[in-house]
Design a protein around this motif. Structure first.
Motif, PDB file in Angstrom:
ATOM      1  N   PHE A 142     -55.331 -14.908 -21.220  1.00  0.00           N
ATOM      2  CA  PHE A 142     -54.749 -15.389 -22.467  1.00  0.00           C
ATOM      3  C   PHE A 142     -55.145 -16.838 -22.752  1.00  0.00           C
ATOM      4  N   ILE A 143     -55.570 -17.545 -21.735  1.00  0.00           N
ATOM      5  CA  ILE A 143     -56.070 -18.910 -21.914  1.00  0.00           C
ATOM      6  C   ILE A 143     -57.598 -18.903 -21.941  1.00  0.00           C
ATOM      7  N   LEU A 144     -58.206 -18.087 -21.081  1.00  0.00           N
ATOM      8  CA  LEU A 144     -59.662 -18.065 -20.957  1.00  0.00           C
ATOM      9  C   LEU A 144     -60.346 -17.564 -22.229  1.00  0.00           C
ATOM     10  N   TYR A 145     -59.857 -16.496 -22.813  1.00  0.00           N
ATOM     11  CA  TYR A 145     -60.520 -15.930 -23.997  1.00  0.00           C
ATOM     12  C   TYR A 145     -60.524 -16.883 -25.195  1.00  0.00           C
ATOM     13  N   PRO A 146     -59.419 -17.566 -25.482  1.00  0.00           N
ATOM     14  CA  PRO A 146     -59.488 -18.550 -26.578  1.00  0.00           C
ATOM     15  C   PRO A 146     -60.468 -19.698 -26.279  1.00  0.00           C
ATOM     16  N   ILE A 147     -60.558 -20.112 -25.012  1.00  0.00           N
ATOM     17  CA  ILE A 147     -61.516 -21.157 -24.649  1.00  0.00           C
ATOM     18  C   ILE A 147     -62.934 -20.668 -24.918  1.00  0.00           C
ATOM     19  N   VAL A 148     -63.242 -19.455 -24.486  1.00  0.00           N
ATOM     20  CA  VAL A 148     -64.566 -18.874 -24.717  1.00  0.00           C
ATOM     21  C   VAL A 148     -64.834 -18.767 -26.220  1.00  0.00           C
ATOM     22  N   GLY A 149     -63.828 -18.345 -26.977  1.00  0.00           N
ATOM     23  CA  GLY A 149     -63.973 -18.232 -28.422  1.00  0.00           C
ATOM     24  C   GLY A 149     -64.230 -19.575 -29.092  1.00  0.00           C
ATOM     25  N   LEU A 150     -63.492 -20.594 -28.689  1.00  0.00           N
ATOM     26  CA  LEU A 150     -63.672 -21.927 -29.273  1.00  0.00           C
ATOM     27  C   LEU A 150     -65.052 -22.497 -28.939  1.00  0.00           C
ATOM     28  N   LEU A 151     -65.479 -22.331 -27.688  1.00  0.00           N
ATOM     29  CA  LEU A 151     -66.807 -22.818 -27.304  1.00  0.00           C
ATOM     30  C   LEU A 151     -67.903 -22.077 -28.062  1.00  0.00           C
ATOM     31  N   SER A 152     -67.748 -20.771 -28.178  1.00  0.00           N
ATOM     32  CA  SER A 152     -68.738 -19.980 -28.928  1.00  0.00           C
ATOM     33  C   SER A 152     -68.801 -20.430 -30.376  1.00  0.00           C
ATOM     34  N   LEU A 153     -67.650 -20.613 -30.975  1.00  0.00           N
ATOM     35  CA  LEU A 153     -67.578 -21.065 -32.366  1.00  0.00           C
ATOM     36  C   LEU A 153     -68.231 -22.438 -32.534  1.00  0.00           C
ATOM     37  N   LEU A 154     -67.928 -23.355 -31.637  1.00  0.00           N
ATOM     38  CA  LEU A 154     -68.498 -24.698 -31.717  1.00  0.00           C
ATOM     39  C   LEU A 154     -70.026 -24.665 -31.624  1.00  0.00           C
ATOM     40  N   PHE A 155     -70.554 -23.972 -30.608  1.00  0.00           N
ATOM     41  CA  PHE A 155     -72.002 -23.960 -30.424  1.00  0.00           C
ATOM     42  C   PHE A 155     -72.711 -23.179 -31.529  1.00  0.00           C
ATOM     43  N   MET A 156     -72.103 -22.116 -32.021  1.00  0.00           N
ATOM     44  CA  MET A 156     -72.706 -21.364 -33.113  1.00  0.00           C
ATOM     45  C   MET A 156     -72.731 -22.223 -34.383  1.00  0.00           C
ATOM     46  N   TYR A 157     -71.620 -22.867 -34.685  1.00  0.00           N
ATOM     47  CA  TYR A 157     -71.550 -23.728 -35.866  1.00  0.00           C
ATOM     48  C   TYR A 157     -72.582 -24.858 -35.776  1.00  0.00           C
ATOM     49  N   ALA A 158     -72.628 -25.531 -34.629  1.00  0.00           N
ATOM     50  CA  ALA A 158     -73.549 -26.656 -34.460  1.00  0.00           C
ATOM     51  C   ALA A 158     -75.000 -26.207 -34.603  1.00  0.00           C
ATOM     52  N   ALA A 159     -75.338 -25.087 -33.983  1.00  0.00           N
ATOM     53  CA  ALA A 159     -76.717 -24.596 -34.046  1.00  0.00           C
ATOM     54  C   ALA A 159     -77.103 -24.174 -35.459  1.00  0.00           C
ATOM     55  N   ILE A 160     -76.210 -23.487 -36.133  1.00  0.00           N
ATOM     56  CA  ILE A 160     -76.507 -23.038 -37.501  1.00  0.00           C
ATOM     57  C   ILE A 160     -76.616 -24.230 -38.450  1.00  0.00           C
ATOM     58  N   ALA A 161     -75.701 -25.197 -38.313  1.00  0.00           N
ATOM     59  CA  ALA A 161     -75.740 -26.383 -39.188  1.00  0.00           C
ATOM     60  C   ALA A 161     -77.051 -27.146 -38.993  1.00  0.00           C
ATOM     61  N   LYS A 162     -77.492 -27.288 -37.756  1.00  0.00           N
ATOM     62  CA  LYS A 162     -78.750 -27.994 -37.487  1.00  0.00           C
ATOM     63  C   LYS A 162     -79.939 -27.189 -37.996  1.00  0.00           C
ATOM     64  N   THR A 163     -79.886 -25.889 -37.839  1.00  0.00           N
ATOM     65  CA  THR A 163     -80.979 -25.030 -38.289  1.00  0.00           C
ATOM     66  C   THR A 163     -81.099 -25.056 -39.811  1.00  0.00           C
ATOM     67  N   MET A 164     -79.969 -25.052 -40.493  1.00  0.00           N
ATOM     68  CA  MET A 164     -79.984 -25.033 -41.955  1.00  0.00           C
ATOM     69  C   MET A 164     -80.553 -26.320 -42.548  1.00  0.00           C
ATOM     70  N   ASP A 165     -80.411 -27.419 -41.825  1.00  0.00           N
ATOM     71  CA  ASP A 165     -80.988 -28.685 -42.286  1.00  0.00           C
ATOM     72  C   ASP A 165     -81.873 -29.247 -41.177  1.00  0.00           C
ATOM     73  N   TYR A 166     -82.836 -28.434 -40.782  1.00  0.00           N
ATOM     74  CA  TYR A 166     -83.693 -28.739 -39.631  1.00  0.00           C
ATOM     75  C   TYR A 166     -84.456 -30.052 -39.811  1.00  0.00           C
ATOM     76  N   GLY A 167     -84.947 -30.310 -40.996  1.00  0.00           N
ATOM     77  CA  GLY A 167     -85.681 -31.556 -41.255  1.00  0.00           C
ATOM     78  C   GLY A 167     -84.822 -32.782 -40.985  1.00  0.00           C
ATOM     79  N   PHE A 168     -83.583 -32.757 -41.452  1.00  0.00           N
ATOM     80  CA  PHE A 168     -82.655 -33.861 -41.219  1.00  0.00           C
ATOM     81  C   PHE A 168     -82.363 -33.995 -39.729  1.00  0.00           C
ATOM     82  N   PHE A 169     -82.142 -32.870 -39.066  1.00  0.00           N
ATOM     83  CA  PHE A 169     -81.857 -32.847 -37.629  1.00  0.00           C
ATOM     84  C   PHE A 169     -82.984 -33.540 -36.853  1.00  0.00           C
ATOM     85  N   VAL A 170     -84.217 -33.167 -37.120  1.00  0.00           N
ATOM     86  CA  VAL A 170     -85.360 -33.749 -36.412  1.00  0.00           C
ATOM     87  C   VAL A 170     -85.529 -35.223 -36.795  1.00  0.00           C
TER      88      VAL A 170
END
Length: 139
Positions: A5-33
């Protein structure tokens, strides 16, 4: 209380964070680089390899966290990457004056102190996930 009950929300939050960060950087790849190129700590590294490497690791973490058989590796990698990002941001903030932020989306809009605290919280969440996963699967 079951550790899941604690582990699954942690996994979910980490997944959400890394997915969001990767997609945001990919969508504006030129700015990221471009912003990554301005970092005093990353100037000597080839951005043609570093930028896709960062994105690849972020997407890899999401994939590893998605499956039970690779979740422990995903938690370890999450902890390591969050610790690295937190140390990187802290070094920029405390030792340099020109501090670009190559994070995309909402994360890039945070002040450096807020971003450092945000990263530190997620680093602690990842550490807790590693510990909970180990004790939960030690049977």
């Amino acid at each position: 209380m079951k550790k899941e009950f604690i582990l699954y929300p942690i996994v979910g939050l980490l997944s959400l964070l890394f997915m969001y960060a990767a997609i945001a950087k990919t969508m504006d790849y030129g700015f990221f680089v471009s912003e990554m190129s301005k970092s005093p700590l990353l100037m000597k590294y080839d951005k043609q390899w570093l930028a896709p490497g960062v994105l690849g690791v972020e997407f890899l973490i999401v994939a590893l966290l998605s499956f039970a058989g690779t979740r422990q590796s995903g938690l370890f990698l999450s902890f390591f990457v969050m610790l690295l990002f937190t140390l990187y941001l802290s070094t920029l903030y405390f030792f340099y004056t020109n501090i670009p932020c190559s994070c995309g989306g909402i994360l890039g809009k945070m002040s450096y102190p807020t971003h450092i605290i945000f990263n530190a919280v997620f680093t602690l969440l990842a550490a807790a996930g590693v510990m909970l996963y180990k004790t939960n699967n030690a049977k």
